[in-house]
Design an enzyme around this catalytic site. Structure first.
Site, PDB file in Angstrom:
ATOM      1  N   CYS A 299       0.332  15.641  -5.729  1.00 56.71           N
ATOM      2  CA  CYS A 299      -0.886  14.819  -5.722  1.00 56.71           C
ATOM      3  C   CYS A 299      -1.976  15.505  -6.549  1.00 56.71           C
ATOM      4  O   CYS A 299      -2.576  16.487  -6.099  1.00 56.71           O
ATOM      5  CB  CYS A 299      -1.354  14.616  -4.274  1.00 56.71           C
ATOM      6  SG  CYS A 299      -2.919  13.748  -4.151  1.00 56.71           S
TER       7      CYS A 299
ATOM      8  N   CYS B 276      -5.459  15.468  -5.108  1.00 54.41           N
ATOM      9  CA  CYS B 276      -5.652  16.394  -3.983  1.00 54.41           C
ATOM     10  C   CYS B 276      -5.696  17.849  -4.470  1.00 54.41           C
ATOM     11  O   CYS B 276      -6.531  18.626  -4.027  1.00 54.41           O
ATOM     12  CB  CYS B 276      -4.512  16.279  -2.971  1.00 54.41           C
ATOM     13  SG  CYS B 276      -3.994  14.610  -2.614  1.00 54.41           S
ATOM     14  N   ASP B 277      -4.782  18.229  -5.339  1.00 59.57           N
ATOM     15  CA  ASP B 277      -4.571  19.652  -5.642  1.00 59.57           C
ATOM     16  C   ASP B 277      -4.947  20.068  -7.061  1.00 59.57           C
ATOM     17  O   ASP B 277      -4.832  21.246  -7.399  1.00 59.57           O
ATOM     18  CB  ASP B 277      -3.097  20.018  -5.366  1.00 59.57           C
ATOM     19  CG  ASP B 277      -2.725  19.765  -3.913  1.00 59.57           C
ATOM     20  OD1 ASP B 277      -3.610  19.932  -3.046  1.00 59.57           O
ATOM     21  OD2 ASP B 277      -1.577  19.397  -3.639  1.00 59.57           O
TER      22      ASP B 277
END
Ligand code: NAP
Length: 307
Positions: free
Chosen positions: A134, A137-138
């Protein structure tokens, strides 16, 4: 536990527990059926920085627990059980689980989706240590670093573009000679000068010490192999929605997502789909949480009309 509930929620991720919170607060009897532990996919994420209200970020497992506690404070119940069969087409819906059978007037499907993996040796162990699924997200963990993205669809291209604004260098690796992604991405791809594309290429091996250090690549046309040094790889080759239990009852699209619009209503009266398992443009915790609240709004309306 009484066996007839106003609302049964299948899946205890952010969408499921938000629905449980809203349902319980509005006076419904609510049961959440969860296979493992609260949080769903989120529970496997070590650091969440894109859910508002946590200035230092929060780990997904703790956030899942807190969402469960928030719902239980108002009387929602959780049962750890695996759902094996559902009957959703009747006014009183029946859910069969490893721990018994339960009935509900309304049901919310919140079973989520899991990212597809490359299936390479060490992939699971390296997840969170260089292997990611993701970018939203990261991606921030790779500020100024070198990353690769695998895939050729809209998600892979969107991820590659997002990462090109954060990382120093991005290599998009695609197994064919043309992208599946829509044409609107053509121009931004050309303009991102730190982004290059390796066509007709697959990843054959994850190179690593404690963390990922690079990828072994293979040209699918010539068979030629090469290594790419990188700090991280983002695998963006689609997701598998957990919808097979509902096949033949609710309408499911070609990719396996339950068909429901922003109202979260499915084709069946009293059956709603929230979070990653639903057809939607952005699969994030905030959008799952929003779905949970919306689903209860329409579930309330449905229950009021069917009494
Ligand atoms: P997708 O469209 O199914 O694309 C998956 C990509 O991964 C394809 O390019 C596929 O290659 C490749 N792939 C699959 N398995 C692979 C493997 N084992 N090894 C290497 N490559 C592999 O999935 P998605 O990009 O996640 O998109 C899912 C849906 O969400 C789509 O309908 C998409 O349009 C939508 N979406 C839309 C937007 C947007 O409009 N902005 C953004 C994100 C997602 P092949 O091309 O060779 O099959």
């Amino acid at each position: 536990m009484a066996s007839l509930y106003d609302l049964i929620i299948i899946g205890g991720g952010p969408g499921g527990y938000t629905a449980a919170l809203y349902g319980a607060r509005s006076g419904m009897s609510v049961l959440v059926l969860e296979k493992l532990s609260a949080g769903g996919q989120m529970g496997l994420t070590t650091q969440i920085d894109n859910y508002p209200g946590f200035p230092e970020g929060i780990d997904g497992f703790s956030l899942g627990q807190q969402m469960q506690q928030s719902a239980e404070r108002f009387g929602a119940k959780t049962l750890l059980a695996e759902v094996t069969e559902v009957s959703l087409q009747t006014p009183i819906k029946e859910i069969t689980t490893s721990e018994g059978t339960f009935q509900a007037r309304a049901v919310i499907l919140a079973t989520g989706a899991t990212p597809r993996m490359l299936g390479l040796e060490g992939e699971q162990a390296l997840t969170g240590r260089g292997v990611n699924y993701c970018a939203a997200c990261d991606g921030m963990f790779y500020k100024g670093k070198s990353v690769a993205v695998v895939g050729g669809g809209n998600s892979a291209v969107a991820d590659a573009l997002l990462l090109s604004r954060v990382a120093e260098k991005v290599t998009l690796i695609h197994r064919r000679d043309s992208l599946r992604a829509s044409k609107i991405y053509e121009q931004p791809l050309k303009q991102a000068d730190n982004l290059s594309i390796r066509w007709n290429t697959t990843v054959s091996q994850l190179l690593h010490g404690d963390r990922l250090t690079g990828l072994a690549l293979q040209d699918v046309q010539t068979g030629e192999t090469s290594d790419l040094t990188c700090d991280g790889v983002f695998v963006s080759i689609g997701r598998s929605p957990a919808s097979s239990l509902f096949q033949g009852q609710v309408t499911i699209d070609q990719a396996g997502y339950i068909q429901a619009d922003e109202s979260t209503r499915t084709n069946l009266p009293g059956v709603f789909a929230v979070g990653d398992v639903r057809t939607k443009p952005l699969r994030q915790i905030v959008t799952a949480v929003a779905d949970g609240a919306v689903a209860v709004h329409y579930a309330e309306e449905f229950l009021a009309q069917s009494h």
